[in-house]
Write an enzyme that holds these catalytic residues in place. Structure first.
Site, mmCIF file in Angstrom:
data_model
loop_
_atom_site.group_PDB
_atom_site.id
_atom_site.type_symbol
_atom_site.label_atom_id
_atom_site.label_comp_id
_atom_site.label_asym_id
_atom_site.label_seq_id
_atom_site.Cartn_x
_atom_site.Cartn_y
_atom_site.Cartn_z
ATOM 1 N N GLN A 1 0.840 -1.195 0.000
ATOM 2 C CA GLN A 1 0.000 0.000 0.000
ATOM 3 C C GLN A 1 0.877 1.247 0.000
ATOM 4 O OE1 GLN A 1 -0.263 -2.550 2.090
ATOM 5 N NE2 GLN A 1 -2.383 -3.067 2.584
ATOM 6 N N GLU A 2 0.370 2.315 -0.587
ATOM 7 C CA GLU A 2 1.159 3.539 -0.771
ATOM 8 C C GLU A 2 1.764 4.047 0.538
ATOM 9 O OE1 GLU A 2 0.788 7.918 -2.963
ATOM 10 O OE2 GLU A 2 -0.943 6.561 -2.878
#
Length: 206
Positions: free
Chosen positions: A82-83
Site C-alpha cells: 500500500q502507498e
C-alpha cells in the site's frame, strides 16, 4: 500472516542476524494487489492459499527446487505494498541479497506507478547493485501485457549496463514460473558475489 508495522524493523534485523549466513535473504516488494503474498505461499507450500492484503510483512523460509538454487534456503520477506507503507521498503532492503519485485501484468493503468516505485528502489544507495527479479505476475490472463512490452514500459532496457535484473513471466496462483524466477535470481546473486570477489582481488593487487 502479517505483523504490526511498528515492530517490523527491529524484528527484521533480529531475524537477519539470528538466521546467520545459511540463508539467502530476499525482500519481496510491489504494489498492493500484485500477488506478492500469493506467490510467497505458493513457493512455501506448493499450493494456492487465499490471502488478505498484507499490513506489515510476512516472512517464510523457502527451499530452492531447481537448477543452481536447488536445496538453497531463501528467507523471503513479503512487505505490504500500500502507498502508505512504501516509504518503509528501504528498511527491509538495506542488508538483503536480492529483491523480488512483483507486478500485475494486467494492470496497464498502474504501470507508470510501478515504474516509479521500481526505479526508486533501484536507485536507493543501499540497493546499489542488489540483483532484482521482476515477477510479471498474472501472465495466464488474456489481457496480460507481454514481457517485452513490460520491459519497455518500465524502462528496464536502460538498466542493462547498470544493474543485475531478470524478468520472469509467472502465475502465482498455479506457481508457473516462480521456481524458475528464484533460480534466475540466485544466479544473479552468485554473479554479483563473483564480481565483488574479483574487484576485491584487483584492489589487493594494486
Amino acid at each position: 500472516m502479517g505483523a504490526n508495522m511498528g515492530k517490523n524493523s527491529a524484528a527484521f534485523f533480529e531475524n537477519l542476524q539470528a538466521s546467520g549466513s545459511s540463508s539467502v535473504h530476499i525482500v519481496m516488494l510491489g504494489l498492493d494487489s500484485a500477488g506478492k503474498t500469493t506467490a510467497l505461499y505458493r513457493l512455501k507450500f506448493d499450493q494456492y492459499l487465499n490471502t488478505v492484503p498484507t499490513i506489515g510483512f510476512n516472512c517464510e523460509k523457502v527451499k530452492g527446487q531447481i537448477g543452481k538454487c536447488k536445496g538453497i534456503n531463501f528467507l523471503i520477506w513479503d512487505v505490504g505494498g500500500q502507498e502508505k507503507l512504501r516509504p518503509l521498503w528501504k528498511s527491509y532492503t538495506r542488508c538483503t541479497d536480492g529483491i523480488i519485485f512483483v507486478i500485475d501484468s494486467t494492470d496497464v493503468e498502474r504501470m507508470e506507478e510501478v515504474k516509479i516505485e521500481l526505479i526508486k528502489t533501484i536507485k536507493n544507495n543501499d540497493n546499489f547493485n542488489v540483483p532484482i527479479l521482476i515477477l510479471a505476475n498474472k501472465q495466464d490472463l488474456p489481457n496480460a501485457i507481454q514481457i517485452k512490452q513490460i520491459e519497455k514500459l518500465l524502462g528496464l532496457y536502460e538498466l542493462n549496463n547498470m544493474h543485475l535484473y531478470y524478468i520472469q513471466a509467472t502465475c502465482a496462483i498455479t506457481g508457473d514460473g516462480l521456481h524458475e524466477g528464484i533460480n534466475e535470481l540466485y544466479q544473479l546473486i552468485l554473479k554479483k558475489r563473483k564480481l565483488q570477489k574479483t574487484n576485491k582481488m584487483n584492489k589487493v593487487k594494486k
